[in-house]
Design an enzyme around this catalytic site. Structure first.
Site, PDB file in Angstrom:
ATOM      1  N   CYS A 298       0.828  -1.207   0.000  1.00  0.00           N
ATOM      2  CA  CYS A 298       0.000   0.000   0.000  1.00  0.00           C
ATOM      3  C   CYS A 298       0.864   1.259   0.000  1.00  0.00           C
ATOM      4  CB  CYS A 298      -0.951   0.002   1.197  1.00  0.00           C
ATOM      5  SG  CYS A 298      -0.140  -0.176   2.798  1.00  0.00           S
ATOM      6  N   HIS A 841      -1.243   1.439   7.526  1.00  0.00           N
ATOM      7  CA  HIS A 841      -1.783   1.323   6.169  1.00  0.00           C
ATOM      8  C   HIS A 841      -1.714   2.684   5.490  1.00  0.00           C
ATOM      9  CE1 HIS A 841      -4.093  -0.248   2.874  1.00  0.00           C
ATOM     10  NE2 HIS A 841      -5.073   0.628   3.054  1.00  0.00           N
TER      11      HIS A 841
END
Length: 906
Positions: A298, A841
């Site tokens: 990510c 994230h």
């Protein structure tokens, strides 16, 4: 999944282990389990809060023992106490599932390490045998990564919405992305009671047919199915010309869905609407294609999306850029990085919405930057710096770099020196990256001994701005009074970030003007019930999260023997299609507390009086005038014993004498958990055991009762701290991006490890350094330095930075006084980082200029967002573009610098 919720302490199955014995046993089990992990194994989620309590418990130092052998537990911190049963309720979505077959649903935004940890099945089994509790939240290990040989726990299996046509039934299912299309067919047929021969299943993304899913051996991952995606289950006519009955349909049935999709029962219209001829490619406009997460990629996906959506790069790489590739540059990647990025950009701007797996680009990246190989999490800003530098070298138009030596200023005008430095830089570095992203700053060094001044003008690729680390945090708590003297109100205070509960209580006491004869009782509320009372003054404030809900109750200091009364509000649950006559009550609002003197017998009327007093500030004025009400009523006077203060002041502020009040529908919960209606029998005594310290009372709010009170004060319970739009933040002024920039430009001494060699003293000196902006690029990239590193620890700053979206005015920060034109920028993209160091994230917020609309890019999932949602404390790297106005500077040529990026700046 069966919910497990029982008590099973190890004391009932044998001698209780010591904390050290528990720690060693769990460690050994964990090591064995993780070494033997394979695909298909089960891991279990357990709440981080409980896990941390257990970790503290088993790692405590041995308790001091007195001469008589008794432990000095009264001197121990609460973390040294044995944890209660496992409670995973804070991981579970409290709303009822739309469908019963999805099992227990967890919150969609949980983060490993922050909200939960993953335990091998053997570790969970052992902990469960000791502590009991639950519910058990099992998840499977699946293969992941480029070679599919990496293993990961699938915490969030795919959640798919199945629509049956033409009847219109619907259902939600959870299924692993590693399951096959054949398994999805089987599940759909089981749920809707269909035969395999009757159905065709379609990728129904955006409620449009895209692809017939008939390759039964293909995985759902390979079919690019995404979370919350629609799946069309198309039923063909059976032998009798009818359609199969379905089961498992949600509330609303087929009529609601048919109307929402404009369906009709005529086969001809159905064929015209959903026939093969209308199968379309997902999406019609470019730029809304996601990137698959190849395993902790990510960080790469977010950075790539921001670069791809930089309009200058999008235009450049969609044209013929091959002639500018520098195949011989020893500092480049022989053009391979530029080619890989260009190909990926073209695919991301192609029509459609099918997410792309950037495997080829990842392979090139790992080849030329081994630090990004593998599937560990990395810093997206570090990747961005590498990409900009690498693309510049691959696309450098200068094939043979001339040697250029810049001279010191020696009193010459800054403008002359700056232009000389810039010309020398452009002679060696000339690429699309320089044109778009590079600027120039002025660096001034002053020797502390001889006061020699050295001025240079250096290029930068981005600005790394420091964040002011804070040792405090803002906390918002709702204040209630038990004597009915005031309306509830939210109180925001500033406390030490590493403080204790006593610091919060002291701050609240000052903020709410607590009287000498009053105390504050602090509680955490979750799902409209008391989660815990924060009575230990040594509880660490770090155990209270920003999304928790805290309430403080003003109660009188009492010299008498008192009981704590807990009041829980309940309202009637509205169930669609419910036919049973029985009423179903569920908690709502904020629970309340009060004290009741138990020196005398407590009657049902006493409790009625106490509750009336507590709720009196919420009573609508028109309700007080209803003295002729036919309902049973009681008299509330100022001398009642309910929550009388030590000064003898009245409890109610509605009327100092007597007010005729209606009976409240109260239920007293006995020790046997049976409920007693205490709205009747006013003089009847309450039975209490000699050991009782509190009582629990429910007040059931009917619609008629809700009209008598303003319950908004009970329903709007704020979070401890909520990030959001600036005007919704706490009273503390957030850190401004301008403040960060000023800190970056502020004069300061060099650190001892980076001292300057003074050409006059011929010695290394700890000179003072001052930076000024001189020339700004078309696209200004700003890195917020959230991560700090030291020898012993890593740390992330969660500071909220108030950054402008429009009209970011840098005019006054430009040191070039000959430039009188305004420097205005507008935000068009940013990366976000959620979670802690080494995990978390990354996502990106990007504005599509053609649509003038913001989108959230979360790997494969792309969704529109409102502009006010762009700002958050997760913002990490900001992308600004120069506003093209009549008085905006054109930068007078190429507005950049070379491959020496800004990573060394401050």
């Amino acid at each position: 999944m069966t919910e497990l919720k029982v008590e099973c302490n190890n004391s009932c199955g044998g001698p209780q282990l010591t904390p050290e014995e528990e720690r060693v046993l769990i460690r050994d089990i964990a090591i064995t389990s993780e070494n033997n992990s394979q695909e298909g194994d089960s891991f279990y989620l357990i709440t981080q809060r409980w896990w941390q309590h257990w970790i503290d418990y088993v790692n405590q130092e041995q308790t001091n023992v007195t001469n008589d052998g008794s432990s000095m537990l009264e001197n121990c911190d609460s973390s040294s106490r044995r944890p209660a049963s496992i409670d995973n309720s804070d991981l579970i979505h409290d709303a009822n599932s739309e469908e019963s077959n999805v099992g227990i649903e967890i919150h969609d935004t949980l983060s490993e390490g922050r909200d939960y940890v993953l335990l091998p099945q053997e570790v969970w089994n052992q902990l469960y045998s000791w502590y009991g509790g639950g519910p058990a939240l099992a998840r499977k290990v699946i293969s992941s990564g480029l070679s599919q040989t990496e293993y990961a726990v699938e915490v969030y299996p795919l959640r798919l919405r199945l629509f049956v046509m033409p009847k219109g039934d619907r259902c939600i299912v959870r299924i692993s992305k590693k399951e096959t299309i054949g398994e999805l067919h089987k599940r759909a047929c089981e749920l809707f009671d269909l035969n395999l021969e009757q159905v065709c299943i379609w990728d129904y993304y955006g409620q449009r047919k895209h692809a017939l899913m008939n390759d039964m051996d293909r995985t759902l991952d390979d079919a690019n199915l995404q979370m919350d995606q629609d799946i069309l289950v198309e039923v063909h006519n059976n032998a009798n010309g009818g359609l199969s009955a379905s089961k498992g349909a949600s509330r609303g049935g087929g009529t609601e869905l048919s109307q929402s999709l404009n369906l009709t029962s005529q086969g001809r219209e159905l064929d015209n609407t959903y026939g093969i001829s209308t199968v379309t490619t997902r999406g019609s406009s470019g730029g809304l294609i996601g990137l698959q997460n190849l395993g902790n990629t990510c960080f790469m996906n977010s950075a790539i999306q921001c670069l791809v959506h930089t309009s200058e790069f999008a235009k450049y790489f969609q044209e013929d850029y091959h002639q500018e590739i520098n195949w011989q540059n020893p500092l480049g990647m022989v053009g391979e990085l530029a080619l890989a990025f260009g190909e990926l950009l073209r695919r991301l701007w192609a029509p459609g919405r099918t997410a792309i797996a950037p495997r080829q680009f990842k392979m090139k990246l790992a080849r030329f930057a081994p630090q990004f190989s593998g599937y560990n999490q990395h810093d997206s800003q570090e990747l961005l710096a590498f990409l900009l530098d690498g693309l510049h070298e691959d696309l450098n138009r200068v094939k043979h770099k001339p040697y250029k030596k810049s001279k010191d200023a020696d009193g010459r005008p800054d403008e002359e020196v700056a232009d000389e430095y810039w010309a020398n830089h452009i002679a060696r570095n000339d690429s699309i990256i320089v044109d778009v992203c590079q600027g120039q700053y002025k660096s001034t060094l002053v020797c502390p001994e001889c006061h020699k001044i050295s001025v240079t003008f250096d290029p930068f690729m981005y600005l790394s701005l420091p964040l002011q680390s804070t040792t405090t945090r803002s906390m918002t708590v709702m204040i209630f009074t038990c004597d009915g003297s005031a309306l509830p109100f939210a109180c925001t205070v500033t406390v030490p970030k590493q403080g204790r509960c006593r610091d919060l209580i002291n701050a609240l006491s000052s903020a709410c003007s607590l009287k000498n004869n009053e105390d504050l009782k602090l509680a955490e509320v979750r799902n409209h019930l008391f989660e815990r009372f924060l009575e230990d003054p040594l509880i660490s404030l770090s155990a209270i999260r920003d999304d928790d809900h805290l309430v403080a109750y003003k109660i009188p200091k009492s010299l008498k023997k008192t009981l704590l009364m807990r009041l829980i509000h309940r309202c009637q649950e509205q169930e669609m299609g419910a036919t049973q006559a029985a009423q179903n009550w569920k908690p709502f609002g904020t629970p309340l507390v009060s004290l009741i003197s138990c020196d005398e017998v407590i009657t049902r009327g006493d409790i009625q009086t106490v509750v009336h007093t507590m709720l009196s500030p919420l009573l609508r004025s028109e309700s007080l005038r209803q003295a002729d009400t036919p309902e049973p009523c009681l008299s509330l006077t100022a001398s009642e014993k309910s929550c009388e203060s030590s000064s003898g002041e009245a409890c109610s502020n509605k009327d100092s004498n007597a007010v005729k009040l209606f009976k409240l529908p109260l239920q007293l919960v006995e020790e046997s958990n049976a409920c007693i209606d205490i709205s009747v029998g006013e003089d009847k005594a309450i039975k209490l055991s000699s050991t009782s310290t509190s009582i629990l009372v429910y007040v059931d709010w009917s619609q008629e009762l809700l009209e008598k009170y303003d319950t908004r004060y009970l329903e709007n319970l704020p979070e401890v701290f909520k990030y959001g739009p600036v005007n919704k933040k706490s009273r503390t002024e957030p850190l401004s991006l301008y403040t960060c920039l000023e800190a970056f430009l502020r004069e300061e001494p060099l650190v001892p490890e980076d001292m300057w060699y003074c050409p006059k003293c011929k010695e290394r000196r700890q000179a003072s350094k001052k930076l000024d902006l001189w020339r700004l690029p078309e696209v200004l990239v700003i890195h917020l330095k959230r991560f700090s590193y030291s020898r012993s620890m890593k740390h992330k700053l969660e500071t909220f930075v108030n950054f402008p979206i429009h009209d970011f005015d840098l005019t006054k920060y430009i040191a070039n006084k000959n430039n009188t034109q305004r420097q205005i920028y507008e935000l068009y993209a940013l990366t976000n980082h959620y979670g802690g160091m080494g995990s978390g994230h990354y996502t990106a917020h990007i504005k599509l200029l053609d649509e003038n609309r913001w989108y959230n890019f979360d790997d494969t999932h792309i969704s529109p967002i409102n502009e006010e949602d762009v700002k958050s404390a997760a913002a990490y790297v900001l992308f600004y573009r120069r506003v093209k106005t009549s008085d905006a500077i054109s930068n007078g040529g190429k507005s950049g610098s070379g491959h020496n990026n800004g990573s060394s700046l401050k």
